[in-house]
Every structure is written in C-alpha cells, then in structure tokens.
Scaffold this active site. Structure first.
Site, mmCIF file in Angstrom:
data_model
loop_
_atom_site.group_PDB
_atom_site.id
_atom_site.type_symbol
_atom_site.label_atom_id
_atom_site.label_comp_id
_atom_site.label_asym_id
_atom_site.label_seq_id
_atom_site.Cartn_x
_atom_site.Cartn_y
_atom_site.Cartn_z
ATOM 1 N N GLU A 264 56.171 27.721 46.125
ATOM 2 C CA GLU A 264 55.286 28.486 47.008
ATOM 3 C C GLU A 264 55.580 28.091 48.450
ATOM 4 O O GLU A 264 55.812 26.907 48.700
ATOM 5 C CB GLU A 264 53.825 28.218 46.660
ATOM 6 C CG GLU A 264 53.477 28.736 45.277
ATOM 7 C CD GLU A 264 51.996 28.554 44.908
ATOM 8 O OE1 GLU A 264 51.179 28.319 45.811
ATOM 9 O OE2 GLU A 264 51.692 28.648 43.712
ATOM 10 N N HIS A 283 48.595 33.117 45.745
ATOM 11 C CA HIS A 283 47.691 31.968 45.510
ATOM 12 C C HIS A 283 46.308 32.218 46.136
ATOM 13 O O HIS A 283 45.836 31.446 46.967
ATOM 14 C CB HIS A 283 48.317 30.672 46.049
ATOM 15 C CG HIS A 283 47.816 29.452 45.321
ATOM 16 N ND1 HIS A 283 48.612 28.404 44.966
ATOM 17 C CD2 HIS A 283 46.580 29.119 44.865
ATOM 18 C CE1 HIS A 283 47.910 27.486 44.336
ATOM 19 N NE2 HIS A 283 46.667 27.905 44.260
HETATM 20 P P1 NAD Z 1 39.507 21.514 34.320
HETATM 21 O O1 NAD Z 1 40.060 20.154 34.436
HETATM 22 O O2 NAD Z 1 38.046 21.719 34.426
HETATM 23 O O3 NAD Z 1 39.996 22.182 32.946
HETATM 24 C C1 NAD Z 1 41.308 22.074 32.454
HETATM 25 C C2 NAD Z 1 41.240 22.140 30.929
HETATM 26 O O4 NAD Z 1 42.581 22.136 30.422
HETATM 27 C C3 NAD Z 1 40.527 20.947 30.299
HETATM 28 O O5 NAD Z 1 39.465 21.371 29.481
HETATM 29 C C4 NAD Z 1 41.614 20.268 29.467
HETATM 30 O O6 NAD Z 1 41.097 19.726 28.253
HETATM 31 C C5 NAD Z 1 42.553 21.398 29.192
HETATM 32 N N1 NAD Z 1 43.901 20.953 28.845
HETATM 33 C C6 NAD Z 1 44.613 19.932 29.384
HETATM 34 N N2 NAD Z 1 45.819 19.825 28.768
HETATM 35 C C7 NAD Z 1 45.861 20.801 27.833
HETATM 36 C C8 NAD Z 1 46.836 21.198 26.891
HETATM 37 N N3 NAD Z 1 48.017 20.570 26.805
HETATM 38 N N4 NAD Z 1 46.557 22.243 26.075
HETATM 39 C C9 NAD Z 1 45.375 22.904 26.172
HETATM 40 N N5 NAD Z 1 44.388 22.549 27.034
HETATM 41 C C10 NAD Z 1 44.640 21.521 27.866
HETATM 42 O O7 NAD Z 1 40.276 22.373 35.457
HETATM 43 P P2 NAD Z 1 39.806 23.752 36.143
HETATM 44 O O8 NAD Z 1 38.955 23.447 37.326
HETATM 45 O O9 NAD Z 1 39.293 24.686 35.110
HETATM 46 O O10 NAD Z 1 41.214 24.272 36.696
HETATM 47 C C11 NAD Z 1 42.192 24.832 35.810
HETATM 48 C C12 NAD Z 1 43.474 25.133 36.558
HETATM 49 O O11 NAD Z 1 43.235 26.074 37.622
HETATM 50 C C13 NAD Z 1 44.088 23.911 37.260
HETATM 51 O O12 NAD Z 1 45.489 23.952 37.069
HETATM 52 C C14 NAD Z 1 43.785 24.151 38.707
HETATM 53 O O13 NAD Z 1 44.751 23.544 39.552
HETATM 54 C C15 NAD Z 1 43.895 25.646 38.791
HETATM 55 N N6 NAD Z 1 43.251 26.246 39.968
HETATM 56 C C16 NAD Z 1 43.902 27.293 40.585
HETATM 57 C C17 NAD Z 1 43.332 27.892 41.695
HETATM 58 C C18 NAD Z 1 44.036 29.034 42.381
HETATM 59 O O14 NAD Z 1 43.857 29.194 43.572
HETATM 60 N N7 NAD Z 1 44.780 29.855 41.678
HETATM 61 C C19 NAD Z 1 42.117 27.425 42.198
HETATM 62 C C20 NAD Z 1 41.452 26.389 41.516
HETATM 63 C C21 NAD Z 1 42.040 25.798 40.399
#
Ligand code: NAD
Length: 533
Positions: A264, A283
C-alpha cells in the site's frame, strides 16, 4: 497554570481534543503535521504527543522529548512509532483499537452489495449517458451463506448484521469458544475447508499472522462453490492476490472486494486495477467520521488518564508499577503459555478454555502480573499484537471465554511457574523458572524434563527414542541455515517416546517444519516464535 503540555499533530478529530482542552491541568497545542526538524526542535517542551499515522515518532524524536511521558495514536497501527525505544525510555504508547469496528463491518456490506448489484458499473454507464437495465441483473444477500474467517470484534459485527439480511452465517475461528458462536447465532465450521465448501460469500477478519498469511490461496479458492464472492478488509497478504485475480479472470468467482493490499498504496500500474468484478477501495475500512471521532475520543481519554491519573491501563508497552523484579518470571509464564498453546494446536486443540497457573511461594505476590503474562502468551499470534498488552491481556482472554486461575504451590522450586492450558479433553502443562539474576529456563513440557532458554524461536519435536534422530534434525536445520542455540533431548523410558526442545536463532519456516515432520521417527514438530522479543 497547566501542569502538562500536549502537542497534537495530523488532524486528530476535534471531539477528543476538546476533551483534553477542557482539563485545566492540560495545555493543548494543535499544529499541522510538522516537518521532522521543526518537530524535533519543539518536542522537548511537551509531556505528550497525540497524532495519527502521518507523523513518524522516531527513536530520535523520542530521545529529544526529554519530558515526554505519553505518545497517543488515534487509530490502531503503531508502525510509525518506535515502540521499543519508547518502552526503554519509559514512555507509554497508547492506541485506540476498537473505535473502527463498526466502520469496517458496514463497508463490508457496502462493498458486497455493490458487487452483487454491480453498482459501480451501473454508475459508469449512467455517467456515459446510457440507460441500460438489461446488463445489470443482480443477486440478493438473502438466503446466501456468509462464511466469516475470524469471529473477533469485526467478524462478530458482520455476523450480527448479516442476520438482518436473512443470510445463513457460518464462521471459522478455532480460537473462539463454542459459547460465543451460540451467542452470536453463528454456525461453527470445524475447519477452514468445511467453511469454504458451503460459503457463497467469504470474508476474512483475522489479523495478519504466520498462520493467516496466504491462508486464502489457489487451493482454498477452488474449494468455494462456483461463482462465490471473496472479500478482504482485514490485512493485505491474507488473501493471495495472484490467486484471486486468476479465479476472477477464469470466472470461477463472481466477484471480489479488496480494501487492503500486499503493498500500500496500490501501484498505479497494478494488474488488480484492471480486473473485472474486482471492487477496490483504498484502505477505507476505518475511514468514517464516526470512527475517527471514536478513536480520537478513546485515545484522548487514555492520554488524559495517563497524564493526570497515572492510569496506564491503555498503554501498549508500559505496565506501570514495579514489575522489574518479576520480569524473568513473567517472561517464563508468557513463554510457557505460548509453548503449551502451540503444542496443543499441533495436536488439533486450538480453542483453549482454561489457563491455570501454579507459582512458587517466593513469587506469589505477583500472581496478577504472572496471570496476565500467561494470558498474553496464549493470545499472541492469535490476535493482533498491536492490541495486546500485559494490562489488557486478562480481560481480552476472559472476553474470549477463557477461564483463568492461579494458585500458590510449595511443591514448585524457587521462582517457578507452571502454566497449564486445557480445552476439550486435552491439557498440557509447561513449567519454567527464572532464577534471580539468571537466565529464564523452561524446565518441563508435559512429563518431559528439559532445560532450555526460550529465546527467539523454540522448536518442540516429539520422536521415537531411536539412534540417529538428533543427527538428522541437526543436519536438516543446518542445511536450511537455521542455527541451533540449545538442543535438549528428554525421554521417559529407553526406546519409548522422546521430546526435544530446540532453541534456535531466527525464524523456522513452515516448509522447514514440514521437512522435519517428514524425517523418520519424528512424530510432531511445533514452532513457537516469541513475539515480545
Ligand atoms: P480481533 O482481534 O478482534 O479478531 C480477530 C479474530 O481472528 C480473533 O477472534 C481470532 O481468534 C481470529 N483468528 C486469529 N487467527 C486465526 C486463524 N488462523 N484462523 C481463524 N481465525 C483466526 O480483530 P478485529 O478488530 O476484528 O480486526 C480484524 C482484522 O481487521 C485485523 O486484521 C485488523 O487489522 C483489520 N482491520 C482493518 C481495517 C481497515 O481499515 N480495513 C480497520 C480495522 C481493522
């Protein structure tokens, strides 16, 4: 007369700033994103700096900030902050991990409906002066099966909203307990393949970890029913971009939406820009007025509390209070938990339900910190490290349905911690000790007595106790340029089962782990990369 001065850069939303400014003890100076030299010249006057991602909080800046106590980041990622240097200088780094959850969940539905109804293409046709209804026969969400990978904060919000659209909701998240699936009315997929098999719309909401990197590749896309939709709004690299393009170009997929990319900003000439039915956003997941307001408010409240109330509970890096005497024991607790989790995961048990600690009486005054360290060890590599610290580890673990307990035991030697993890019918205890002024050691995994310093990466092998295994493992690691720091072999009885704890420098790739598994007499191979290194 204000006691603390706060420098605010990078256009932080005014709601949080108003909250800071209303405190008589704080003086808030708002400036635009400043050039490096100007910032360096000013930082010495400030107790805190609050910004977004545009200002780099470098080691040089932190060192120049001789009065600096707090760095606040209005958002999640702290890639722009030299966190290790801040930690060594005792400067708290505070971020705002939760404020953008709803923003991402809503963008998921916007993008998915946009794809299914071809809204962006229809708009183009209208802009070109045409009126074409026949080319735009869409599809509905109702009755479709949504497959969510990662049922954390964002995955849960997506699930809740999907019900309102009349979708069937399934999820794959081996680290979440059954109760949470039930509460969210989400059907649990026993494996990723099982989820893919039934999914019409696949969305990933996992952190980028060793396990999730490339987790949706060519093989996984081919498991989806024909004409499915794939969405990645989590992190670039979770869905393999080349495989996704191939699946779209061959019409195997109906469409896909990406908000995040391997690199990015996306290159001007990226082939992704040309793929039909691939909806791209730059993003934008967290880019809403409300999310910016939420993260600004969250971080400003935390910065205020850190400065005025010495409350560092939102800090990513500074636990507050004198924990240095317990540092070694805390490290052992964290490492023991990470090792137990990895070994159990390789035995097929990933949904840890109980974390039980036993600690020797000489360190029993630190049970809270030791329990937090063990909780962090269980969660590292499962949730984003940006969101995990010693203060929130216990509550994060409990929110995920884990039961935590700690007790004192005079059976254990000095400065010793035993961490037992359990889930389903399986349980594993890992023990270690941290002699005062000495190196922390892991001393027992299950029934096997070992003695190894868990540094960087630990490889745990189980094998049949026959001649030649150690040599073969050593040769294979040597051929792959993996340097062994310590190799401890243990067995219960001659010719029976044996376990090796191998501490190595650097990383051990998945390919190397698989090659180890292919060696004769090696039964299991688990790799633990310690993330707080
Ligand atoms: P979170 O930590 O609350 O949830 C992540 C979940 O993934 C957890 O429940 C965990 O158990 C699960 N997990 C981990 N490894 C795994 C695997 N191998 N298989 C299956 N499940 C697995 O995180 P969140 O706040 O829900 O964020 C999720 C994603 O979204 C992150 O990557 C975060 O960086 C991304 N995000 C993106 C934006 C954007 O602007 N697009 C904004 C915020 C967050």
């Amino acid at each position: 007369m204000p006691m603390f001065r706060v420098l605010v850069t990078d256009d932080v939303d005014p709601e949080g700033l108003a909250l800071l400014a209303s405190e008589p003890m704080l003086q808030v100076d708002e400036v635009p994103t400043l050039p490096k030299d100007e910032l360096l010249a000013r930082i010495g006057d400030y107790d805190a700096i609050v910004g977004r991602s545009a200002t780099r909080i470098s080691a040089e800046l932190l060192k120049a900030g001789t009065k600096l106590k707090v760095v606040g980041r209005a958002g999640v990622g702290v890639d722009n902050v030299a966190v290790d240097v801040a930690t060594s200088l005792g400067i708290a780094v505070i971020n705002a991990p939760a404020g953008n959850t709803v923003a991402v969940a809503e963008l998921f539905f916007g993008a998915t409906i946009g794809l299914l109804r071809q809204i962006p293409r229809a708009q183009q046709v209208m802009e070109n002066g045409r009126w074409d209804r026949n080319s735009f026969l869409g599809r509905e969400l109702k009755g479709k099966t949504l497959g969510i990978v990662g049922l954390g904060r964002i995955g849960s919000e997506v699930a809740t909203r999907a019900h309102a659209f009349g979708m069937t909701v399934m999820a794959y998240d081996p680290y979440i307990a059954d109760e949470r699936f039930t509460a969210l009315r989400v059907r649990r997929a026993p494996s990723l393949d099982a989820l893919l098999h039934e999914t019409n719309i696949l969305t990933v909401h996992v952190p980028l970890t060793d396990e999730t990197k490339g987790m949706i590749g060519k093989r996984e896309l081919s498991r989806l029913p024909s004409r499915s939709v794939v969405v990645n709004m989590a992190r670039g690299g979770i869905v393999d971009e080349a495989a996704l393009v191939a699946a779209l170009e061959s019409d195997q997929l109906r469409g896909a939406a990406l908000d995040v990319f391997d690199a990015e900003p996306l290159a001007v000439d990226s082939p992704l820009r040309k793929v039909p039915n691939l909806l791209l956003t730059p993003h934008l997941g967290a880019n809403t007025v409300e999310a910016q307001r939420n993260v600004s408010r969250d971080v400003c409240v935390a910065v205020r509390d850190a400065l005025l109330r010495n409350d560092l509970s939102k800090s990513l890096n500074v636990a507050g209070g004198a924990v240095s005497e317990l540092h070694g024991a805390m490290l052992v607790a964290r490492r023991a938990a990470a090792v137990a989790r990895a070994v159990l995961a390789d035995q097929g048990m990933r949904a840890v339900r109980r974390v039980s600690l036993r600690v020797s009486p000489d360190i029993a005054h630190g049970t809270g910190a030791l329990l937090a360290s063990a909780a962090a060890g269980v969660l590292e590599g499962v949730i984003e490290t940006d969101r995990l610290n010693l203060i929130n580890a216990r509550s994060l673990a409990e929110a995920r349905g884990l039961e935590l307990s700690v007790g004192e035991s005079s059976e254990l030697g000095n400065r010793t911690v035993e961490v037992a993890l359990a889930g389903g019918m399986q349980q594993l205890a890992v023990t270690g000790s941290a002699p005062e002024g000495g190196t922390p050691r892991l001393t027992q995994i299950g029934s096997f007595h070992i003695d190894v310093n868990p540094k960087q990466t630990l490889l745990i092998l189980t094998n049949h106790d026959v001649p030649g295994v150690i040599g073969r493992v050593g040769t294979l690691l040597g051929e792959r340029h993996v340097n062994i720091a310590e190799y401890h072999q243990a067995r219960l009885a001659q010719g029976g089962d044996a376990l090796a704890a191998v501490s190595v420098d650097g990383e051990v790739s998945e390919a190397t782990r698989k090659a180890l598994l292919d060696l004769p007499d090696v039964v299991t191979a688990s790799v633990v990369h310690f993330r707080d290194e």
